[in-house]
Motif scaffolding. Sequence first.
Motif, PDB file in Angstrom:
ATOM      1  N   HIS A 205       0.830  -1.204   0.000  1.00 50.53           N
ATOM      2  CA  HIS A 205       0.000   0.000   0.000  1.00 50.53           C
ATOM      3  C   HIS A 205       0.869   1.260   0.000  1.00 50.53           C
ATOM      4  O   HIS A 205       0.637   2.197  -0.760  1.00 50.53           O
ATOM      5  N   ARG A 206       1.882   1.260   0.860  1.00 47.87           N
ATOM      6  CA  ARG A 206       2.750   2.446   0.973  1.00 47.87           C
ATOM      7  C   ARG A 206       3.529   2.684  -0.316  1.00 47.87           C
ATOM      8  O   ARG A 206       3.614   3.809  -0.801  1.00 47.87           O
TER       9      ARG A 206
ATOM     10  N   MET B 286       3.222   5.826  -2.946  1.00 48.38           N
ATOM     11  CA  MET B 286       4.386   6.630  -3.319  1.00 48.38           C
ATOM     12  C   MET B 286       4.542   6.675  -4.844  1.00 48.38           C
ATOM     13  O   MET B 286       4.807   7.729  -5.417  1.00 48.38           O
ATOM     14  N   LEU B 287       4.357   5.530  -5.504  1.00 43.14           N
ATOM     15  CA  LEU B 287       4.492   5.483  -6.963  1.00 43.14           C
ATOM     16  C   LEU B 287       3.381   6.265  -7.644  1.00 43.14           C
ATOM     17  O   LEU B 287       3.623   6.953  -8.638  1.00 43.14           O
ATOM     18  N   ASP B 288       2.154   6.176  -7.120  1.00 36.82           N
ATOM     19  CA  ASP B 288       1.042   6.947  -7.683  1.00 36.82           C
ATOM     20  C   ASP B 288       1.287   8.443  -7.547  1.00 36.82           C
ATOM     21  O   ASP B 288       1.040   9.208  -8.475  1.00 36.82           O
ATOM     22  N   ALA B 289       1.791   8.865  -6.389  1.00 37.85           N
ATOM     23  CA  ALA B 289       2.072  10.285  -6.169  1.00 37.85           C
ATOM     24  C   ALA B 289       3.149  10.773  -7.129  1.00 37.85           C
ATOM     25  O   ALA B 289       3.060  11.870  -7.678  1.00 37.85           O
ATOM     26  N   THR B 290       4.152   9.961  -7.362  1.00 37.61           N
ATOM     27  CA  THR B 290       5.226  10.323  -8.294  1.00 37.61           C
ATOM     28  C   THR B 290       4.680  10.424  -9.709  1.00 37.61           C
ATOM     29  O   THR B 290       4.999  11.356 -10.444  1.00 37.61           O
TER      30      THR B 290
END
Length: 130
Positions: free
Chosen positions: A100-101, A105-109
Motif C-alpha cells: 500500500h505504501r 508513493m508510486l502513484d504520487a510520483t
Amino acid sequence: KRELSSLGMKAAGRSLAEAPTALSVELGNGLALRMSSELKSAAETQDMVKQLNDWIWQLDVVARLTGLSDVLDEIKVNADGTNVDMHMRLTQDALAKLEHRLSSMLDATAHACDATPPTTTAVGARGPAP
C-alpha cells in the motif's frame, strides 16, 4: 554480487560471490527469506555480520522515514564459526502495508510527473523554427 554492490554492500557482495551461498524463499502466510553462506574464516564471518547489521540499520532508518517502521522488525543475522545466516520474515499484514505504501508513493510520483508536461522548442541549425 552486482546487486549487493548497487545497494552499498560491495565488500559483502564480493565475499558472498566467492563463497558457497544458499538462498531460500518461502511464500505462504507472508514471506520468508533465508540466506546462508560458508565464508573462508571466522573473522570474515564476523565482518559480514557487521556489514549486514549496518545495512539492516540503514534500511530501518529509511523504512521509518517512509512510515514503515515495523516492516523490518523480523530480520535476524547469526554467525557460527565460518557460517553466516540471515533470516527475514514479513507477515501478510506487513506485506500489505508495504504494498500500500509503495503503491501510494508510486502513484504520487506518477501524478506529479503528469501535472506539468514538458515544453519543447524546436531549434534548427540557424535558430528557433518559425
